[in-house]
Motif scaffolding. Structure first.
Motif, short mmCIF file in Angstrom:
data_model
loop_
_atom_site.label_atom_id
_atom_site.label_comp_id
_atom_site.label_asym_id
_atom_site.label_seq_id
_atom_site.Cartn_x
_atom_site.Cartn_y
_atom_site.Cartn_z
N SER A 204 0.47 -5.07 -12.97
CA SER A 204 -0.54 -3.96 -13.09
C SER A 204 -0.13 -2.91 -12.19
O SER A 204 1.02 -2.79 -11.63
N ILE A 205 -0.85 -1.86 -12.34
CA ILE A 205 -0.31 -0.30 -11.69
C ILE A 205 -1.40 -0.38 -10.69
O ILE A 205 -2.82 -0.36 -10.81
N PHE A 206 -1.00 -0.10 -9.42
CA PHE A 206 -1.88 0.41 -8.35
C PHE A 206 -1.69 1.45 -7.42
O PHE A 206 -0.51 1.58 -7.19
N LYS A 207 -2.59 2.26 -7.12
CA LYS A 207 -2.07 3.46 -6.38
C LYS A 207 -3.43 3.72 -5.42
O LYS A 207 -4.51 3.55 -5.64
N LYS A 208 -3.21 4.32 -4.28
CA LYS A 208 -4.10 4.84 -3.51
C LYS A 208 -4.60 6.50 -3.98
O LYS A 208 -3.91 7.32 -3.89
N VAL A 209 -5.77 6.79 -4.13
CA VAL A 209 -6.36 7.89 -4.75
C VAL A 209 -6.62 9.00 -3.60
O VAL A 209 -6.33 10.17 -3.69
N ARG A 210 -7.32 8.49 -2.61
CA ARG A 210 -7.71 9.44 -1.47
C ARG A 210 -8.11 8.67 -0.26
O ARG A 210 -8.43 7.54 -0.15
N ASP A 211 -7.67 9.35 0.95
CA ASP A 211 -8.09 9.03 2.14
C ASP A 211 -9.28 9.56 2.72
O ASP A 211 -9.40 10.90 2.43
N HIS A 212 -10.27 8.84 3.30
CA HIS A 212 -11.46 9.38 3.85
C HIS A 212 -11.10 9.40 5.37
O HIS A 212 -10.57 8.67 5.93
#
Length: 463
Positions: A204-212
């Motif tokens: 799979s492909i997994f990544k963090k999009v945004r930090d809150h």
């Protein structure tokens, strides 16, 4: 004698009337039913907690502390009375009352609650200058004490089909292979977020999009709502049963301790996308991961290579793996690479050499055991040293033999698995690449010190 007596009776009656009027006026000036009607014992803080001394107060004008007696009635279950306090204060007046301040008394009561919930406490009895009054207590909601509560994390899906069907955790959620699953990790009951980490799932492909920004509220401004921490994008590539990638949060609790909390685990049943090609390669379970549309495939520029030369170089690599060091095949491969203008790649690890080293290691082990049986300590130590050193070398050499490598037919290496990337790097045909991961029609490889994605169809794996 008669006239003075009459005058005395008239005067004493007037004095008594004046005394009672003045006493009533003085008491009414201090406190009255109309004044006390709108009063309530109110909590001093916004949020009340279990296992803590929670205070309630009321302020009364024109009353001294020594003229007030307090009586607490029977309390509800799980509520206990702790203590009380009376103090003199200046109470601000409204503009309708002329403004300014008035002297008065503040009454403070401390109570302790054993369990969470909504509580309604009976009115508190006050005796003020002989007058009896009952002051109500505001209804309150009691929350779990932050010092004894553990942080919590949750997952909120941005995919509407998942958010509406995630209530049943036992039933797997149905998704399509290659579908983007966007979810946000939320948290509550914590002082701060120290770190967030995750395990990269396979296939799979997994990544963090945004930090809150997680706002630290502190115990005094305790809130019960979940706050967003980070948003992720997960794209499963293979069919079958799968789970949401493991995401962990390192949080600081209100008691100062550090805890690692894992997000809830959701099961998924990954199905083949309907729009993908019906014919797939049996040896590649990820063929649909990065399905290329016909328009993109038509626009993609073919890389000009000489297939026969690359194939000949590939065959030399394969033969070299099945021969010993410094064989004729090594010289031929070096000559072929010079012809193509390629830099000389390091010697291809030999399978025969690995088998020979394993055989020698077994012989050393047998000799060590034999001398150990005959109690020849010196020879036992010598062959034990040889066996250990050779075992370490065999392990290192075996990793090189098992490493997945291939001959690249040439083209562009992109930072992401997409064609026509502006930041792509061109690799010369015939170059050897180290294969790190395979995902559908793409391979994640290393060439020298550069990492990137290349099409799987353009690599001949050396076996």
């Amino acid at each position: 004698m008669e006239k003075p007596a009459k005058r005395f009776r008239k005067n004493i009656a007037g004095l008594l009337i004046l005394f009672f009027l003045s006493a009533g006026t003085t008491l009414s000036a201090k406190v009255s039913w109309a004044y006390l009607w709108g009063m309530r014992f109110r909590p001093t803080q916004d949020t009340l907690f279990t296992e803590d001394d929670n205070s309630f107060f009321v302020e009364i004008e024109n009353v001294t502390p020594d003229s007030v007696q307090i009586s607490v009635n029977s309390l509800p279950p799980n509520v206990s009375f702790v203590s009380q306090k009376k103090e003199t204060v200046l109470i601000p007046r409204d503009e309708s009352q002329g403004g300014g301040y008035a002297h008065g008394t503040r009454i403070i009561l401390w109570m302790r609650f054993a369990k969470t919930g909504n509580y309604r406490i009976k009115p508190i009895d006050l005796t003020i200058d002989g007058g009896f009054y009952q002051i109500p207590v505001e209804s309150v909601e009691i929350f779990q004490n932050p010092r004894f509560i553990h942080p919590e994390v949750n997952v909120v899906f941005q995919n509407q089909n998942l958010e509406s069907s995630k209530t049943n955790r036992k039933k797997p959620l149905k998704i399509n292979a290659g579908e983007h699953i966007v979810f946000t990790v939320t948290a509550r009951y914590m002082e701060s977020v120290q770190n967030i980490f995750w395990n990269i799932p396979e296939n799979s492909i997994f990544k963090k999009v945004r930090d809150h920004e997680f706002k630290s509220t502190g115990e005094k401004n305790f809130v019960t709502q979940f706050q967003s921490v980070a948003t992720f994008d997960w794209q499963p590539l293979s069919e079958g049963d799968n789970v949401l990638p493991e995401v962990f949060i390192t949080a600081t609790s209100y008691d100062g301790s550090m805890e690692d909390i894992q997000c809830p685990v959701y099961s998924f049943k990954v199905e083949k996308a309907q729009e993908l090609m019906s014919e797939t390669k049996d040896e590649n379970p990820f063929v649909y991961a990065f399905h290329e549309s016909e328009k993109v495939a038509g626009d993609r520029k073919a890389v000009e290579v000489k297939p026969q030369e690359v194939l000949a170089l590939y065959e030399l690599h394969r033969k070299e793996r099945r021969s010993f060091f410094f064989s004729k095949v090594t010289a031929e491969r070096k000559k072929a690479e010079m012809t193509l203008g390629l830099p000389y790649d390091y010697h291809e690890p030999s399978i025969l050499m690995l088998n020979l080293l394993c055989l020698i290691a077994c012989i050393f082990l047998g000799l060590m055991v034999m001398f150990l049986v005959f109690r020849r300590k010196t020879w036992t130590a010598i062959f034990a040293s040889f066996f250990i050193l050779l075992s370490v070398f065999v392990g290192i050499y075996g990793v090189r033999v098992k490493a997945s490598r291939g001959v690249f037919t040439g083209g562009e290496m992109s930072p992401i698995p997409e064609y026509n990337m502006l930041t792509s790097v061109t690799i010369q045909p015939g170059s050897v690449v180290s294969i790190i991961r395979i995902a559908g029609e793409w391979m994640y490889v290393r060439h020298n010190d550069t990492y990137g994605w290349i099409p799987s169809s353009s690599v001949c794996i050396i076996k």
